[in-house]
Motif scaffolding. Structure first.
Motif, mmCIF file in Angstrom:
data_model
loop_
_atom_site.group_PDB
_atom_site.id
_atom_site.type_symbol
_atom_site.label_atom_id
_atom_site.label_comp_id
_atom_site.label_asym_id
_atom_site.label_seq_id
_atom_site.Cartn_x
_atom_site.Cartn_y
_atom_site.Cartn_z
ATOM 1 N N GLN A 188 -25.959 151.149 -20.873
ATOM 2 C CA GLN A 188 -24.952 151.160 -19.839
ATOM 3 C C GLN A 188 -23.528 150.543 -20.289
ATOM 4 N N VAL A 189 -22.884 150.592 -19.513
ATOM 5 C CA VAL A 189 -21.148 150.365 -19.801
ATOM 6 C C VAL A 189 -20.710 149.274 -18.647
ATOM 7 N N VAL A 190 -20.296 148.361 -18.952
ATOM 8 C CA VAL A 190 -20.002 147.007 -18.340
ATOM 9 C C VAL A 190 -18.336 147.003 -18.377
ATOM 10 N N PRO A 191 -17.552 147.433 -17.221
ATOM 11 C CA PRO A 191 -16.058 147.255 -17.114
ATOM 12 C C PRO A 191 -15.560 145.988 -16.992
ATOM 13 N N VAL A 192 -14.526 145.497 -17.708
ATOM 14 C CA VAL A 192 -13.949 144.400 -17.479
ATOM 15 C C VAL A 192 -12.568 144.265 -17.290
ATOM 16 N N ALA A 193 -12.047 143.719 -16.333
ATOM 17 C CA ALA A 193 -10.587 143.528 -16.167
ATOM 18 C C ALA A 193 -10.167 142.139 -16.270
ATOM 19 N N HIS A 194 -8.840 142.080 -16.771
ATOM 20 C CA HIS A 194 -8.319 140.696 -16.675
ATOM 21 C C HIS A 194 -6.894 140.904 -16.829
ATOM 22 N N ASN A 195 -6.099 139.489 -16.585
ATOM 23 C CA ASN A 195 -4.778 139.346 -16.821
ATOM 24 C C ASN A 195 -4.178 138.492 -18.021
ATOM 25 N N ALA A 196 -5.179 138.328 -18.799
ATOM 26 C CA ALA A 196 -4.601 137.324 -19.945
ATOM 27 C C ALA A 196 -3.222 137.393 -20.767
ATOM 28 N N GLY A 197 -2.881 138.832 -20.489
ATOM 29 C CA GLY A 197 -1.544 138.957 -21.188
ATOM 30 C C GLY A 197 -0.425 138.365 -20.485
ATOM 31 N N GLU A 198 -0.285 138.028 -19.317
ATOM 32 C CA GLU A 198 0.624 137.392 -18.488
ATOM 33 C C GLU A 198 0.532 135.948 -19.014
ATOM 34 N N HIS A 199 -0.455 135.479 -19.716
ATOM 35 C CA HIS A 199 -0.475 133.915 -19.939
ATOM 36 C C HIS A 199 -0.225 133.829 -21.464
ATOM 37 N N TRP A 200 -1.047 134.772 -22.347
ATOM 38 C CA TRP A 200 -0.947 134.625 -23.817
ATOM 39 C C TRP A 200 -0.394 136.018 -23.990
ATOM 40 N N PRO A 201 0.913 136.103 -24.120
ATOM 41 C CA PRO A 201 1.634 137.619 -24.502
ATOM 42 C C PRO A 201 1.036 138.154 -25.879
ATOM 43 N N ARG A 202 1.243 139.373 -25.814
ATOM 44 C CA ARG A 202 0.814 139.908 -27.167
ATOM 45 C C ARG A 202 2.045 139.795 -28.302
ATOM 46 N N ARG A 203 3.087 139.518 -27.829
ATOM 47 C CA ARG A 203 4.537 139.214 -28.803
ATOM 48 C C ARG A 203 4.953 137.825 -28.346
ATOM 49 N N GLY A 204 5.618 137.252 -29.317
ATOM 50 C CA GLY A 204 6.061 135.983 -29.090
ATOM 51 C C GLY A 204 5.158 134.776 -29.035
ATOM 52 N N LEU A 205 5.809 133.678 -28.912
ATOM 53 C CA LEU A 205 4.983 132.360 -29.064
ATOM 54 C C LEU A 205 4.877 131.498 -27.704
ATOM 55 N N ARG A 206 5.226 132.142 -26.835
ATOM 56 C CA ARG A 206 5.080 131.390 -25.358
ATOM 57 C C ARG A 206 3.648 131.537 -24.920
ATOM 58 N N MET A 207 3.165 130.399 -24.223
ATOM 59 C CA MET A 207 1.704 130.193 -23.572
ATOM 60 C C MET A 207 2.241 129.941 -22.133
ATOM 61 N N ILE A 208 1.907 130.943 -21.076
ATOM 62 C CA ILE A 208 2.424 130.677 -19.869
ATOM 63 C C ILE A 208 1.187 130.007 -19.105
ATOM 64 N N PRO A 209 1.549 128.795 -18.507
ATOM 65 C CA PRO A 209 0.478 128.129 -17.773
ATOM 66 C C PRO A 209 0.142 128.961 -16.532
ATOM 67 N N GLY A 210 -1.122 128.690 -16.081
ATOM 68 C CA GLY A 210 -1.737 129.485 -14.979
ATOM 69 C C GLY A 210 -3.050 129.989 -14.884
ATOM 70 N N VAL A 211 -3.547 130.893 -14.262
ATOM 71 C CA VAL A 211 -4.948 131.204 -14.425
ATOM 72 C C VAL A 211 -5.134 132.667 -14.892
ATOM 73 N N ILE A 212 -5.968 132.645 -15.919
ATOM 74 C CA ILE A 212 -6.471 134.116 -16.346
ATOM 75 C C ILE A 212 -7.808 134.392 -15.458
ATOM 76 N N ARG A 213 -7.521 135.545 -14.714
ATOM 77 C CA ARG A 213 -8.453 136.077 -13.688
ATOM 78 C C ARG A 213 -9.418 137.071 -14.593
ATOM 79 N N VAL A 214 -10.536 136.933 -14.499
ATOM 80 C CA VAL A 214 -11.529 137.850 -15.134
ATOM 81 C C VAL A 214 -12.369 138.454 -14.067
ATOM 82 N N GLU A 215 -12.527 139.915 -14.385
ATOM 83 C CA GLU A 215 -13.277 140.545 -13.148
ATOM 84 C C GLU A 215 -14.398 141.393 -14.216
ATOM 85 N N ILE A 216 -15.820 140.997 -13.933
ATOM 86 C CA ILE A 216 -16.717 141.709 -14.436
ATOM 87 C C ILE A 216 -17.287 142.788 -13.367
#
Length: 253
Positions: A188-216
């Protein structure tokens, strides 16, 4: 295809948090690799458990230093039998922090990562599916052959179908390798969505406080379906959830 990107850079203290967090990453990976060296000769199950304790340290730093909480929905959707996980790829977060919900797992990753001193040594001892992206069809064959072996041994296989980290609000091309593996393995395939890039961006050093929401999402049955159909179903579900969870309000730091 893209959506308006949510703001991610203007939160007070985000740069200081990020500097402290990334310093912590460097220090802890050096220390953990050194203390893990004696485990390299142990059976895979034991060394896997020990080496991946570092992911727990990272999760603690994300919460305490980064000021980032995690909310997970859909844990009840996980099948009893390990499957192929197709996850959104925005950040380094999901490469380390899906582990508590899909354990044990093997990642499909670039072979070059194994050449990084210390970090790559430990990563190699976790038995990942390391591919040469430039190898074309041979790389796909490696994913299928090795992935079937991992699934047969009771391990989840985590694939990022977009192939590379995509900024929040954007959508990469979903490649069919993970879906093809699932179809060939009868998994089976389990899809996963999340918004982690809004808080731990792929570039730069900033960490943005808030909530990483994960949907399985609910498992996608591959029986009687082509890889293109399975991939399309996973993509449609992930991107529909991204429209809901992306751009949540972040707390100040």
């Amino acid at each position: 295809m893209s959506r308006p990107a949510p703001p991610t850079g203007g939160h007070p203290g985000s740069l200081i948090r990020g500097l402290l967090f990334h310093l912590g990453l460097v220090v802890t990976v050096l220390i953990w690799t050194m203390v893990s060296l004696p485990s390299f000769g142990l059976p895979l199950r034991w060394r896997y458990w020990w080496i991946t304790r570092w992911c727990s340290i990272v999760a603690w730093m994300v919460r305490v230093i980064g000021g980032i909480r995690i909310e997970v929905n859909g844990l009840e959707n996980r099948p009893a039998k390990p499957a192929v996980v197709l996850a959104k790829h925005q950040s380094a977060w999901e490469t380390l922090n899906l582990l508590p919900w899909f354990y044990p797992q093997s990642w499909v990753l670039k072979r070059e990562l194994l050449r990084i001193p210390l970090f790559g040594w430990g990563l190699a001892r976790l038995d990942p599916i390391a591919i040469d992206r430039a190898a074309g069809r041979e790389a796909l064959r490696q994913v299928i052959d090795q992935g079937r072996q991992k699934l047969a041994r009771g391990r989840w296989v985590v694939v990022f179908p977009e192939g590379t980290r995509v900024p929040p609000g954007e959508r990469g091309r979903y490649q069919q390798g993970g879906a093809l593996l699932a179809c060939r393995a009868g998994a089976q395939v389990v899809p996963v969505a999340h918004n982690a890039g809004e808080h731990w961006p792929r570039r730069g050093l900033r960490m943005i406080p808030g909530v990483i929401r994960v949907e399985i999402g609910a498992p996608i049955d591959t029986t009687g379906r082509t890889p293109a159909e399975v991939n399309g179903l996973a993509e449609a579900w992930i991107e529909s959830r991204m429209a809901t969870i992306s751009g949540g309000q972040a707390a100040g730091g």
